[in-house]
Design an enzyme around this catalytic site. Structure first.
Site, PDB file in Angstrom:
ATOM      1  CE  LYS A  22      -4.130  -2.067   2.126  1.00 22.88           C
ATOM      2  NZ  LYS A  22      -3.552  -3.621   2.339  1.00 22.88           N
TER       3      LYS A  22
HETATM    4  P1  5BU Z   1      -9.084 -10.909   5.999  1.00 21.62           P
HETATM    5  O1  5BU Z   1      -8.500 -11.534   6.861  1.00 21.62           O
HETATM    6  O2  5BU Z   1      -9.817 -11.693   4.987  1.00 21.62           O
HETATM    7  O3  5BU Z   1      -9.842 -10.004   6.446  1.00 21.62           O
HETATM    8  O4  5BU Z   1      -7.748 -10.142   5.184  1.00 21.62           O
HETATM    9  C1  5BU Z   1      -7.925  -9.378   4.012  1.00 21.62           C
HETATM   10  C2  5BU Z   1      -6.475  -8.958   3.518  1.00 21.62           C
HETATM   11  O5  5BU Z   1      -6.809  -7.912   2.525  1.00 21.62           O
HETATM   12  C3  5BU Z   1      -5.654  -8.074   4.720  1.00 21.62           C
HETATM   13  O6  5BU Z   1      -4.276  -8.554   4.250  1.00 21.62           O
HETATM   14  C4  5BU Z   1      -5.928  -6.796   4.363  1.00 21.62           C
HETATM   15  O7  5BU Z   1      -4.425  -6.096   4.538  1.00 21.62           O
HETATM   16  C5  5BU Z   1      -6.090  -6.750   2.917  1.00 21.62           C
HETATM   17  N1  5BU Z   1      -7.137  -5.617   2.595  1.00 21.62           N
HETATM   18  C6  5BU Z   1      -8.110  -5.437   2.932  1.00 21.62           C
HETATM   19  O8  5BU Z   1      -8.690  -6.303   3.869  1.00 21.62           O
HETATM   20  N2  5BU Z   1      -9.164  -4.459   2.518  1.00 21.62           N
HETATM   21  C7  5BU Z   1      -8.769  -3.774   1.491  1.00 21.62           C
HETATM   22  O9  5BU Z   1      -9.419  -2.764   1.143  1.00 21.62           O
HETATM   23  C8  5BU Z   1      -7.388  -3.608   1.098  1.00 21.62           C
HETATM   24  C9  5BU Z   1      -6.594  -4.843   1.565  1.00 21.62           C
HETATM   25 BR1  5BU Z   1      -6.743  -2.656  -0.181  1.00 21.62          BR
END
Ligand code: 5BU
Length: 471
Positions: A305
């Site tokens: 990011k």
């Molecule tokens: P989760 O455990 O499925 O919630 O992880 C989601 C991943 O995607 C996590 O590594 C976040 O940093 C990443 N992410 C997100 O959740 N939402 C966003 O808008 C973005 C990245 Br950009």
């Protein structure tokens, strides 16, 4: 309405907007009748009457958010409609500006706005189709075109094949009938025009939805269009492995990540990490991860990011202890700093010969995100003008360019949220909202039987994708 149309037909004839003789059209066809509606700007009352009667053709006018005139002749007509009915107007540039924002569409709008196209004359329909393509690319909802004159040379059919309803004030046959009735033309002229129309269809062109809209296309066809080699590679890989799963391995111990990568590797397209949360990071970790990515054929994404000015980002990408540019196939970047951020990333790749790609974070998944409105539009435009961009991190179908990939995080089998603002949707819902690649983190990392969940997500996502392209 018919009385008004008859009167206007005569007025158009009187101001030389309809001419008879032997003309050559811009596509090189000979024609005995030529419609030149440009002249009506010199007759404000006529312009006003034409515009107001044209607007009467609109379906559900109160639900329309935007009118878009096709340059140039229809622009004053669209402006008048816009002003009188108080509906904002858009202009589609014929070419994007070479400087500044490089916008193709001028005017303020948001994805999903209902937009009606205004055009003067339709022959093959290609001007309308090109306009529709660009408007749809920006996420506008275009379903209708209002046209003054349908020359009845195949344009209406072409436009309607692309799912756009076309309504016209006049067909050439009707116009001839009105002019004959008013004794403005001889029967011989009418017969000549009708005979010409019968045998002279304009070349068939369609917007060919399936070959332009990424949501309906399969990954392999899209990979052939992609100019960015990393995007092509990713699309091919998804097709070959039959997976659209991007696993977010948000673990803090290097060995745990490697163990998960080895387990899930055969079923995922991308392994996404946050390198800065790893407590025991080492060069060996990267070496081992690279080996696994080769063994199981997945790509590595560092969800860094980036969000600073180009110069700083360039160093963050290639320097420091992580040297991300040397090993991450894909990275994420916020468009917040403007195009300089992409220039900074490009600069850092000067000495890297491997293919690389950047996902722009155009919409976030978290509650209350500020990635809305014009920010989203500017990000879409930024992606179109930089070959390093392979797609958007976003939550909805905000673009249709098949060369770009939609990466959607916030995925879990049950629609839910966490305590820190993350919002989840189901695999099927995200694919239907345009996701090409879906990011799953805790849905897998916190599961008892991780492999079972990896396969479960993979299968659900893949069948939703198959259903999407089959529609
Ligand atoms: P989760 O455990 O499925 O919630 O992880 C989601 C991943 O995607 C996590 O590594 C976040 O940093 C990443 N992410 C997100 O959740 N939402 C966003 O808008 C973005 C990245 Br950009």
């Amino acid at each position: 309405m018919e009385k008004e149309l008859k009167e206007l037909a005569v007025l158009l004839f009187d101001v030389d907007a309809v001419k008879f003789g032997d003309f050559v059209t811009k596509v090189g066809l000979r024609t005995p009748v030529y419609i030149d509606l440009r002249v009506i700007i010199s007759y404000p009352k006529l312009l006003n009457r034409i515009s107001s009667i044209l607007w009467k053709l609109a379906d559900d006018a109160e639900k329309i958010d935007q009118v878009c005139g096709v340059p140039y002749t229809a622009l004053p007509i669209a402006s008048l409609i816009s002003v009188v009915s108080n509906i904002p107007m858009l202009i589609r540039r014929k070419e994007a500006k070479a400087y500044g924002t490089k916008k193709l569409i001028e005017g303020k709008f948001k994805a999903g706005d209902k937009c009606v196209i205004i055009e003067d004359v339709v022959t093959s329909g290609s001007s309308i189709l090109e306009t529709v393509k660009d408007l749809k690319q920006e996420g506008l909802d275009v379903t209708e075109a209002l046209v003054i004159m349908d020359r009845e040379q195949g344009g209406k059919k072409n436009i309607e094949k692309s799912g756009i309803k076309m309504k016209s004030l006049y067909t050439m046959t009707k116009l001839m009938e009105y002019l004959r009735e008013a004794d403005k033309v001889s029967q011989e002229t009418v017969d000549g025009v009708l005979e010409y129309l019968g045998k002279c269809l304009a070349p068939v062109k369609t917007l060919d939805k399936d070959s332009n809209d990424r949501l309906k296309m399969d990954f392999l066809s899209r990979s052939k269009l992609a100019k960015n080699k990393m995007a092509a590679k990713l699309l091919q890989l998804m097709d070959m492995k039959e997976t659209t799963l991007c696993l977010a391995a948000d673990l803090t111990k290097a060995d745990d990540i490697l163990e998960l990568a080895d387990l899930a590797g055969p079923h995922i397209a991308v392994l996404k990490i946050h390198v800065d949360i790893i407590e025991d990071f080492s060069k060996d970790f990267i070496k081992n991860l690279k080996n696994l990515s080769e063994k199981h054929k997945f790509l590595i994404m560092e969800d860094r990011k980036f969000g600073d000015i180009g110069n700083t980002v360039s160093s963050q990408y290639s320097k420091g202890i992580y040297r991300i540019s040397e090993w991450a196939d894909l990275v994420t970047a916020h468009p917040v700093a403007g195009p300089g951020i992409l220039d900074g990333l490009k600069e850092a790749l000067k000495n890297i010969s491997d293919d690389r790609g950047v996902f722009l974070i155009t919409e976030m998944s978290s509650k209350g995100t500020l990635t809305t409105g014009n920010y989203v539009q500017q990000s879409l435009a930024m992606a179109e003008s930089c070959e390093l961009v392979v797609g958007h991190v976003c939550q909805s179908k905000i673009f249709s360019n098949p060369e770009l990939i939609q990466l959607t995080p916030g995925v879990k089998l049950a629609k839910a949220s966490d305590d820190l603002g993350q919002q989840y949707n189901t695999p099927e819902a995200v694919v239907n909202s345009g996701a090409d690649l879906a990011v799953v983190g805790r849905g897998i990392t916190e599961a008892g039987d991780k492999l079972r969940q990896v396969i479960n997500y993979k299968n659900q996502l893949w069948s939703a994708y198959k259903n999407r392209i089959a529609q």
